[in-house]
Design a protein around this motif. Structure first.
Motif, PDB file in Angstrom:
ATOM      1  N   GLY A  60     -30.001  -3.746   7.946  1.00 41.52           N
ATOM      2  CA  GLY A  60     -29.080  -2.823   7.305  1.00 41.52           C
ATOM      3  C   GLY A  60     -27.711  -2.764   7.953  1.00 41.52           C
TER       4      GLY A  60
ATOM      5  N   CYS B  55     -29.528   1.059  -3.678  1.00 44.34           N
ATOM      6  CA  CYS B  55     -30.262   0.320  -2.647  1.00 44.34           C
ATOM      7  C   CYS B  55     -31.670   0.001  -3.135  1.00 44.34           C
ATOM      8  CB  CYS B  55     -30.314   1.148  -1.355  1.00 44.34           C
ATOM      9  SG  CYS B  55     -30.812   0.200   0.102  1.00 44.34           S
TER      10      CYS B  55
ATOM     11  N   VAL C 130     -28.576   6.911   0.373  1.00 43.22           N
ATOM     12  CA  VAL C 130     -28.434   5.886  -0.668  1.00 43.22           C
ATOM     13  C   VAL C 130     -29.542   5.986  -1.703  1.00 43.22           C
ATOM     14  CG1 VAL C 130     -27.188   4.266   0.815  1.00 43.22           C
ATOM     15  CG2 VAL C 130     -29.685   4.229   0.776  1.00 43.22           C
TER      16      VAL C 130
ATOM     17  N   CYS D   3     -33.603   1.069   3.563  1.00 41.19           N
ATOM     18  CA  CYS D   3     -32.995   2.008   2.609  1.00 41.19           C
ATOM     19  C   CYS D   3     -33.479   3.436   2.806  1.00 41.19           C
ATOM     20  CB  CYS D   3     -33.301   1.581   1.172  1.00 41.19           C
ATOM     21  SG  CYS D   3     -32.490   0.057   0.647  1.00 41.19           S
TER      22      CYS D   3
ATOM     23  N   MET E 272     -24.130  -1.087  -3.113  1.00 44.97           N
ATOM     24  CA  MET E 272     -25.345  -0.456  -2.595  1.00 44.97           C
ATOM     25  C   MET E 272     -25.115   0.999  -2.199  1.00 44.97           C
ATOM     26  SD  MET E 272     -26.738   0.560   0.578  1.00 44.97           S
ATOM     27  CE  MET E 272     -25.774  -0.380   1.743  1.00 44.97           C
TER      28      MET E 272
END
Length: 486
Positions: A432, A351, A338, A359, A268
């Protein structure tokens, strides 16, 4: 009674057994999640967490049952035989995973890991055996043998996946339509070999000394004749025992959490493919294992063990673990995010903002810090806290019998293996990696706080002075002489 001379042959043999069982148990870690996704495309991270938790539940039950068996019979060999056979069954079941329908894959993996967990209960009789065959002054080296075998096996096992990568995901057929060897099930074959080596070595090399009933009766008669009081040690401090068990729980909770999330984070945050993530983590595990192995060897065979201060090293390493989490935290001041690279449905890199709402503002921490932090924490720092904590815990107990208490110590580790994959994947999926790291920091800081608060209670158990009466064999003398013994 306390051991007068350390039996190094038994201690080292228990260390080798610990290495064997933890290597074959952990060898699946780097490839299991990707193997699950390959065979069942609908499998999720949470489902994988439940598979890992099932394994740990079996370990928890196995520790208690085999530890109780050891304590009940005062023999270590029979429960260890049982443990090795259960581990063998676990590896055999894992070979069936790619022969069942996709909907069954997760359940077969759970069954395999459950049986392996039962077998891992061997850690209790192994630790008890090493403790009872070592003197108090050699206890840190004896515990280093067990903890070293466990820790090195745990980190080297996943690294051995590098050896199987050349086989590829297709491999070659052994029995057409029934069994093939490829990179995903090769760990099961190696696990079978290692387990058989341990089982045969236990039969051939381990000679257990068991007191005969006649010997026990003679000792009891002698104690009655001289009016000797058998109980020489006070009850163990429960608070001190709980703090040691909590420390073992928290340190392993942190390591297992990071190991569980590592493949997902690499894919990710650092945009690695599935194969790249397996290879990079396997390399990291091998590096960590090499450092830990060297350190354990130095602790066991040099005077390095003399500098290991039980209470100081426990608190210090817990603080260093917090520093590791802070160094790998996704701070807001990092510039890269990301979402700078789009999520790929083909390689599963990046992500997925449609699936994870967090994200949108997640930054990328330095990749080198992720690897260096892991290697330092679990290769350099972890051996010291393993030895210091296990040594202090064994000294908190009555030396005559520790089987059940040592099983509780191992259960604190296996409990972490039950809850860590479940809780950390739930936190990661919902909030997360930031919230996951914050949760780990809170656990570590709370445990460190307890070490400072209860510092004076975390001391080895010492025998109390008792009065004993010496009978010189003259019944007419009704006023026995007294002497103090400690």
């Amino acid at each position: 009674m306390p051991c007068e001379h350390t039996n190094w042959r038994v201690v080292y043999l228990m260390g080798v057994f610990s290495l064997i069982q933890n290597t074959q148990y952990s060898i699946y870690l780097t490839s299991m999640f990707s193997y699950l996704k390959k065979l069942d495309t609908t499998a999720t991270e949470s489902q994988f967490g439940w598979i890992m938790a099932t394994s740990s539940l079996g370990h928890c039950i196995g520790c208690f049952v085999l530890g109780w068996w050891n304590s009940r019979t005062n023999r270590s060999a029979p429960p260890m035989h049982c443990g090795f056979l259960l581990m063998l069954a676990s590896n055999l079941v894992y070979l069936l995973v790619d022969t069942v329908p996709p909907s069954w894959v997760a359940h077969i993996m759970m069954l395999s890991r459950l049986l392996g967990g039962f077998g891992m209960g061997n850690s209790s009789p192994m630790r008890t055996c090493a403790s009872l065959h070592s003197t108090s002054s050699d206890r840190s080296k004896a515990m280093a043998s067990i903890s070293g075998g466990r820790s090195v096996g745990t980190v080297v096992g996943p690294g051995l996946q590098l050896l199987f990568l050349p086989l590829g995901e297709v491999g070659f057929t052994i029995f057409p339509g029934i069994l093939s060897l490829h990179s995903n099930n090769a760990p099961a074959f190696l696990g079978i070999v290692l387990t058989m080596v341990g089982f045969v070595s236990l039969i051939i090399l381990f000679e257990e000394e068991v007191a005969e009933e006649s010997d026990k009766k003679a000792i009891a008669d002698l104690e009655n004749q001289y009016h000797t009081l058998k109980e020489e040690y006070p009850s163990s401090d429960v608070i001190a025992m709980l703090i040691c068990m909590l420390t073992r729980f928290v340190q392993n909770f942190m390591q297992i959490s990071i190991e569980t999330l590592a493949p997902a984070i690499l894919m990710m945050m650092y945009f690695q493919t599935r194969q790249e993530a397996v290879a990079s983590m396997a390399t990291t595990y091998l590096t960590t294992g090499f450092i830990a192995t060297v350190l354990y060897i130095l602790i066991i065979f040099t005077k390095l063990s003399t500098i290991v201060r039980d209470k100081i090293f426990n608190s210090l390493v817990l603080i260093l673990f917090v520093c590791h989490l802070l160094a790998t935290y996704s701070w807001q001041f990092y510039t890269s995010q990301v979402l700078d690279v789009d999520f790929s449905n083909e390689t599963l890199t990046g992500c997925d903002k449609t699936h994870f709402l967090w994200c949108s503002d997640l930054t990328i921490s330095p990749q080198w810090a992720f690897y260096v932090g892991y290697i330092l924490s679990f290769g350099l720092f972890m051996p010291f806290i393993n030895v210091a904590n296990a040594t202090l815990y064994s000294k908190l107990l009555n030396p005559d019998s520790q089987g059940t208490q040592q099983s509780l110590y191992d259960i604190s580790n296996t409990t972490a293996r039950i809850f860590a994959p479940i809780f950390i994947t739930l936190i990661y999926s919902a909030y997360g990696p930031r919230r996951a790291w914050e949760f780990l920091c809170i656990l570590l800081l709370f445990t460190t706080f307890l070490w400072f608060i209860f510092d004076k209670r975390l001391v080895p158990l010492k025998p109390i002075q008792k009065r004993t009466f010496v009978n010189d064999g003259f019944e007419q003398d009704k006023s026995p002489r007294e002497k103090l013994v400690s």
